[in-house]
Design an enzyme around this catalytic site. Structure first.
Site, PDB file in Angstrom:
ATOM      1  CD  GLN A 126     -12.824  -0.747  -1.603  1.00 34.51           C
ATOM      2  OE1 GLN A 126     -12.131  -0.628  -0.600  1.00 34.51           O
ATOM      3  NE2 GLN A 126     -14.037  -1.290  -1.566  1.00 34.51           N
ATOM      4  CG  HIS A 155      -8.035   1.079  -3.661  1.00 29.63           C
ATOM      5  ND1 HIS A 155      -7.430  -0.092  -3.233  1.00 29.63           N
ATOM      6  CD2 HIS A 155      -8.631   1.609  -2.550  1.00 29.63           C
ATOM      7  CE1 HIS A 155      -7.634  -0.249  -1.942  1.00 29.63           C
ATOM      8  NE2 HIS A 155      -8.356   0.761  -1.502  1.00 29.63           N
ATOM      9  CB  CYS A 209     -13.694   2.539  -1.076  1.00 26.75           C
ATOM     10  SG  CYS A 209     -12.836   4.131  -1.027  1.00 26.75           S
ATOM     11  CG  ASP A 241     -12.682   7.666  -2.448  1.00 29.17           C
ATOM     12  OD1 ASP A 241     -12.866   7.427  -1.237  1.00 29.17           O
ATOM     13  OD2 ASP A 241     -11.573   7.544  -2.999  1.00 29.17           O
ATOM     14  NE  ARG A 274     -10.081  -4.006   0.028  1.00 32.04           N
ATOM     15  CZ  ARG A 274      -9.308  -3.030   0.524  1.00 32.04           C
ATOM     16  NH1 ARG A 274      -9.858  -1.926   0.989  1.00 32.04           N
ATOM     17  NH2 ARG A 274      -7.993  -3.165   0.555  1.00 32.04           N
ATOM     18  NE  ARG A 318      -3.560   2.094   2.935  1.00 37.80           N
ATOM     19  CZ  ARG A 318      -4.829   2.234   2.543  1.00 37.80           C
ATOM     20  NH1 ARG A 318      -5.377   1.300   1.785  1.00 37.80           N
ATOM     21  NH2 ARG A 318      -5.541   3.285   2.894  1.00 37.80           N
TER      22      ARG A 318
END
Length: 309
Positions: free
Chosen positions: A131, A128, A264, A224, A292, A101
């Site tokens: 996700q 991402h 998310c 988001d 996830r 990450r």
């Protein structure tokens, strides 16, 4: 050649569907697959703070029979004295896979080029993809299919989530709309890549500036945070420029009557989405967060199998 998952289009439409089907199966029988039995270790590296990514990967690796090794770059040589490729060459002799990450996509690319174990993008500034697997899994559970559905993302179209929606949605044969103001549009190359994929899958991609037009008739509405990590000093300007793209009940009323709302997380309530929407009956954010775990487990099982061939 080692298979990695650095961006959403690193898998074909058929492969994406295979991973999602495996995720559905693993959600029903959580401990059915044990490819990391031994236990084998997976390095999970964090440049950024995390809740869902850290927990879902740690639990998922354990579910698969392995041991998660959580590494903070602040307490390692990566990003300081050592390059991503050198770190990867060390880790590949000890771990079964690497999850990272991070910030720049270039570091992930360099790491993947320097190792023979799969590298997974757990978030970068550009994409991402883990996700998105979870999001597509959640939509599949709720609607039974992905192809032909219209999904609209509102807000910062240049963010990693918007760009991943373009690629992953097009791969799934969805009609992806991105609604954002000038200066917040996705990368032209990402849009072109997504359009090329959509031409093969029957999906489509479209950019909007009018949030109402973008949401009209949509099956899924997504947003988001407007202020991602590292951009906190831009909050006032971003709120002023993105305010028209806030998802509230009035905007949701323009979507399909049974439209789903997704985010998310973490959400900045009252900014990109109102509490009445995020806590309302159309919201599926908690299923999305749980998925996830199942989607990433399926991805790891699939990648390990690909690289064992």
């Amino acid at each position: 050649m080692t298979r990695h998952f650095l961006r959403d289009d690193d898998v074909t439409p058929a492969e994406q569907a295979e991973i999602l089907q495996l995720a559905l199966e693993l959600k029903k029988d959580r401990f059915a697959e044990k490819p990391l039995a031994g236990p084998q270790t997976v390095a999970v590296i964090f440049d950024k703070s995390s809740t869902r990514t850290r927990v879902s990967f740690a639990v998922g690796i354990a579910d698969l029979g392995g041991t998660p090794l959580i590494i903070s770059t602040a307490n390692s040589q990566l990003g300081g004295k050592e390059t991503p490729s050198d770190t990867a060459r060390v880790l590949e002799r000890m771990v079964a896979a690497i999850v990272w990450r991070t910030y720049g996509q270039a570091g992930l690319t360099e790491m993947a080029e320097g190792t023979t174990v799969p590298v997974i993008n757990a978030l970068s500034d550009d994409f991402h993809p883990c996700q998105l697997l979870a999001d597509l899994l959640t939509i599949t559970e709720k609607r039974g299919h992905l192809a032909g559905l219209t999904l609209t993302f509102l807000g910062d179209g240049a963010c990693n989530m918007a760009q991943s929606y373009l690629l992953a949605g097009a791969t799934a044969g969805m009609h992806v709309r991105i609604a954002s103001p000038a200066g917040y549009t996705p990368s032209e190359q990402v849009v072109a890549d997504a359009a090329a994929i959509a031409a093969q899958t029957g999906g489509s991609v479209a950019l909007f500036t009018d949030p109402v037009a973008a949401v009209s008739g949509s099956d899924v509405v997504v947003t988001d945070t407007w202020v991602s990590m590292g951009k906190e000093e831009e909050k006032a300007a971003r709120v002023a420029e993105l305010g028209a793209y806030r998802v509230d009940s009035e905007l949701m009323a323009h979507a399909a009557s049974d439209a789903l709302f997704m985010h998310c997380l973490p959400a900045d309530r009252g900014y990109e989405v109102t509490a009445e929407v995020i806590d309302g009956p159309q919201s599926i954010i908690w299923d999305e967060a749980e998925n996830r775990l199942h989607a990433q487990k399926a991805l790891m099982v699939w990648l390990l199998a690909q690289n064992a061939r």
